[in-house]
Scaffold this active site. Sequence first.
Site, PDB file in Angstrom:
ATOM      1  CB  VAL A  21      -0.914   0.019   1.236  1.00  0.00           C
ATOM      2  CG1 VAL A  21      -1.721   1.300   1.276  1.00  0.00           C
ATOM      3  CG2 VAL A  21      -1.830  -1.188   1.234  1.00  0.00           C
ATOM      4  CB  CYS A  22       0.846   4.328   0.041  1.00  0.00           C
ATOM      5  SG  CYS A  22       1.367   6.035  -0.149  1.00  0.00           S
TER       6      CYS A  22
END
Lengths: 350, 537
Positions: free
Chosen positions: A142-143
């Site tokens: 994530v990210c």
Amino acid sequence: MSQYNKVADQVVEQVNTVSDAMRNLSEVEMVDIATAPRETVWEDGKVKLYHFTRETPATVKTPLLISYALVNRWEMMDLQPNRSFIRKLVSEGVDVYIIDWGYATRLDRYKTMEDYILGNINDCVDFLRKRHNVPNINLLGVCQGGTFSLIYSSLYPNKIKNLITLVTPVDFDNTEGLLFRWAKDMDVDAIVDGFGGIVPGDFLNTGFDLLKPMNKTRKYMALPETMKNKDTLMNFLRMERWVADSPSQAGEAYKKFIKDMYLHNKLKKGEFELGGKKVNLKNVKMPKLTIFAKDDHIVPPATTKPINDLIGSTDKELLEFPGGHIGVFVGARSQSSLTPKVAKWLADRD
Amino acid sequence: MSNPFDSIFDSQKKAFDYWTDFSKKTMSSFGQNGRKAADTPADLLKEYYEFQKSFFEEMTKVGDPKEVFEKSPGRFKNWIDVQTEFTERWLKLLKENTENQGFKMPEWDFANPMKNLGNSANDLNGWLKKSSDWLRDNVLSKMPPQMQGYYKDFSASYSDLYKYWESFTKLIQYGVTQKEIVEKYFSPDAYKDFVNKFMGFTNVGNPSEVLDNANKYFEQMIANASKFAPSAASVNDSWKKMMEQAAGNDLSPLFKGVLDMNTQLQHEIAPMFNIMGEGKEVKIIRLLKDIQFAYVAYVVKSADMQTKVYQAGTVALPTILKKYAEKYAQTQDLPDYKAFYSAYVNELENAIMVVLESGEYSILQNEVAKAGIAVKSKYDELIELMFSDLPFMMKSAADDIALENATLRRKLRALEERVSNLEEGTPIAESASNAVVMPETTPSVSAATEDTQDDLKRIEGIGPKIETILQDNGIKTFTELAKANVDFVKGLLETAGPRFRKHDPQTWAEQALLAAKGEWDKLQKWQEELKGGKVTN
């Protein structure tokens, strides 16, 4: 006369708001987040690996490891029970694990990207390979955690079966996102060293706030409306709790990430090195799902989209989510379409 | 079964409880006003209690109160009349008391409550504000501390804005939207205050004034620097006081022990202070100067940055007023408060974004951050210096531990990788640590793991047997050998049997590196200097 009625209406409205809000507020005992049942299966200092316990056997056999960003906390993926990315994945038959990076302190000022990727992520991957007796596992980043996952999968392609990245930047040569523009003028050494080698979460939050300077104002202006309903009030308070809970950044890792990524775009150029080894994204040959958010102002789509062109996979898919950076996890459409899609993608490649 | 009086009694009971509670609270907040004894809320309540009590006592003698009321409507009317009378007296008293406190209550006409609201706009505003304050305080208590500050500032400035609302509606009605005139109603200072709170800026104010004050402050500090290198006696005193305060009244035996120990410690280090005082003073003065310079830079640059943001935003209000004035001219419709401010905030953001996106702002923002952080880090140093003789572990001392941790982590990772390579028999080329750093031209990891094989026998010291041992353990190419750890290769030879133990693989990696790069001439020359793979001196 109409003006007069308006005043009366306003009073009635305010009376209703206050009484609703009074009732709703008085019922709030604690603001609970991350309520999906879980157990800690592995830990190393501050870093923990959680397993989300399940009532029925997983239908996707290969376990899924989630690597969240070092910025902010993973609880975003399980913020409210009825809009939890993790709960939904679990209910769709995926066996979910997540790394909790903990809270870095000044004692972590020399913790490096090598420590996070070659150390923590690799340890968790190996732990899960052993625990499930499988040669390779599924990885979801994530990210910033997605950037880490890409790097990891390039170095250890044999240990990862399928790779998913969510709102993950890879092309940092971007002027559309303000964070990307500001980072180019940032004297990261002076800032990290000045802070004693540890960048406070509040400092990062100030930067995020400035991306849309009146966002907080708008949020608070809408608060009387928000408080009228118990659910929206709780979700507001949950989000406030999450935003405020911003861990500090370990200095060395932060410096390298800003310099190599934001300033020199090394990963995309094929010049990025980790532990003295060059990272070649073409080594990523496993099936790859790349998800970006159309209205993402933190990680603009242009920074994410090139991922699939840079990797060596033949089975790869680019998926656009209609929403923003946070909507990917808590939006209604995340529940109704995105999470089932992720689960199906994994099941098809199990 | 159901009796119409049940619900009446129930609600009476609830109303009475609420009333009593509220009256008590009102009494306690207004009671200290020195009013004449005859008509205080307490007296009134007492009178009412007594009446209620005697009324019910009398009734229960006759029978069940509900039945009595049913059978005798006269009694019921009597009871209601008394309550109404009480309510009126109570309200009158409340009104007088609140007015004594400077808060004007509306003249409530219960037959037509809305009628009176319009006549007392100030009371309405007061009430709106009061209810907003109530909401604010209660929502604040549920929010994380960091966010409380933001919300408090926001709600204060939002309710401040309400003051201007009447002027703004006039401006819209008369179509007056020129910036100069708008500023007469919404002054630049009020506007700055508004932006500061909404943006989370710390107001720099008038920079030259701030700087004058700051410079005076620092000069004073520097002049008094000797006080910052405190005398042993004063440190002893304040230290002891601090510990005692921390202990409070509840001195546990353990805490008392710690306290005694510290007192003793302070006594021991007192002579040190006298010796070290001088050098410390000089260092403190130098640090104070550093802080002063960083602070000046911070103020000047912050003021510059804030001015840019303020200036960009000044167009927003006239723009929005103009938009609504044009609409009003056509439809005679005024926007409501919320819609207007929502539009204003959006316009303000658009205007400010133009500045935030400029390269000039980006540079300035970085400089402000740097200067601000410099103030902080120098201040930390100052604090450490001032307390360096006390028995604390300083933050900077913890840095040594952090560094050691980092080194240990690296070593541990290298060892773990070697162990797992030995266990799994995977190609050593997977190992990232302890690897010879390869020049740019050498094949990458992926190339090395491909199914190619080099003639390892070309390395001085390696024969066909050893080549097989290496190949069985995943070392098939010159690159892989170049990257292999010496200890690892030694381990392979040891486990292969006693007759391989005498072979020393010390130079194999370096030889392999030359071979991998194709520098055969160099390799041959070197090999001539070697005998059986051993370096000759």
